[in-house]
Scaffold this active site. Structure first.
Site, short mmCIF file in Angstrom:
data_model
loop_
_atom_site.label_atom_id
_atom_site.label_comp_id
_atom_site.label_asym_id
_atom_site.label_seq_id
_atom_site.Cartn_x
_atom_site.Cartn_y
_atom_site.Cartn_z
N LYS A 162 26.62 29.45 33.65
CA LYS A 162 27.53 30.32 34.40
C LYS A 162 28.35 31.23 33.48
O LYS A 162 28.91 32.22 33.93
CB LYS A 162 28.46 29.49 35.30
CG LYS A 162 29.50 28.66 34.58
CD LYS A 162 30.45 28.01 35.57
CE LYS A 162 31.56 27.25 34.87
NZ LYS A 162 32.55 26.70 35.79
N CYS A 189 33.41 37.09 36.35
CA CYS A 189 34.67 36.36 36.59
C CYS A 189 35.81 37.31 36.93
O CYS A 189 36.93 36.88 37.16
CB CYS A 189 35.02 35.46 35.41
SG CYS A 189 35.39 36.31 33.89
#
Length: 309
Positions: free
Chosen positions: A83, A242
């Protein structure tokens, strides 16, 4: 790579070292004749601990310095949380393998053992993720949410010292560090959609390094690879990271993969969710189709507004 010696580049946190050690163990299990050395490399994300992730800029925040060492031949492979790995890799590098996925969902850690539905507007909930923040505010628009940075143990200590009443963290990280006892609740992906590829350990390598490629092929976990490709295909097409509240998760069923993804405003007031099913032979295409569904519903406009805030 020196004959029979594989150097693994990794961050130095306890969780990153666990991931590197697991990769080392998998390699030695398949190739007991080789040597494996772990090399710790500090990244920008490790050095800046007082700024929210969404404000730093997310391209290679936890990976760039390790990738530079890989390109320079100082290490042979790099181990990351998938991720954290940007969907577009530097020229000369590729995703070489992934290990079997751990728990993909988020976890609630609360100081007094209360579950999410028991928390109130008087509680302070900490997270470093805009994705989690948007989902929490959609669940209860009156929640007080604060940013928190640092490794798993640092965050747990901050909570115990009174910084917050509860935190949302990746369940896999707590489980890998044998801190399961801190988990109050594994949160349903219907409540908080996980980050793309959450729970998957990625191994990055150099293109054209046939010796290393052979080693990585032997430890690659095919179902996790398919899931990762679908979820990264979605993330690449939606252009999320993000800095944007975006996430997805997949489910494999025989020859089919079903992918669910979302995009939201930072306060959770606008929340788009879609699902797409496709063939396991074309996971990226399934992710791209899911992204297109959300784009057609206005995802690009939402993300532009978030980035301009």
């Amino acid at each position: 790579m020196k004959k029979n010696c594989v150097k693994i580049g990794t961050r130095g946190s306890q969780l990153a070292l666990f991931q590197a050690e697991l990769t080392k163990a998998k390699l030695l299990e398949k190739f007991p004749e080789i040597e494996v050395e772990i090399v710790i490399i500090k990244t920008k994300g490790d050095k800046i601990l007082d700024v929210a992730l969404s404000k730093i800029g997310d391209k290679g925040l936890f990976t760039k310095e390790i990738e530079n060492a890989l390109l320079a031949g100082e290490v042979d492979i790099a181990v990351h949380s998938l991720k954290d790995l940007p969907t577009t890799l530097p020229e000369g590098l590729k995703l070489g393998a992934v290990l079997e996925r751990a728990e993909f969902r988020d976890a609630l850690v609360s100081k007094d053992g209360r579950k999410l539905h028991e928390l109130t507007e008087n509680d302070v909930i900490a997270t470093s993720s805009l994705r989690r923040k948007a989902s929490l505010l959609r669940y209860n628009k009156n929640f007080q949410i604060v940013d928190i940075r640092g490794n798993v143990n640092t965050r747990l200590r901050k909570m115990e010292e009174g910084f917050c009443d509860a935190m949302i963290m990746a369940a896999a990280g707590l489980q890998r560090l044998e801190l399961d006892n801190y988990i109050t609740e594994i949160i349903s992906p219907k409540t908080i959609v996980p980050a793309a590829s959450q729970g998957i350990i990625a191994i990055e390598s150099r293109i054209g390094d046939a010796t290393t490629e052979k080693l990585l092929d032997a430890i690659n976990h095919a179902p996790s690879w398919i899931a990762g490709e679908a979820e990264r295909g979605f993330l690449r097409a939606i252009e999320g990271g993000c800095q944007v509240p975006v996430g997805c998760f997949s489910k494999l069923n025989g020859e089919e993969i079903t992918l669910t993804g979302f995009v939201a405003s930072t306060d959770g007031s606008v929340y788009l969710l879609e699902t797409e099913t496709g063939s396991v032979d074309q996971p990226k295409a399934t992710g791209e189709k899911l992204a297109q569904k959300l784009i057609e519903r206005g995802a690009a406009k939402i993300m532009e507004e978030v980035r301009n805030q």
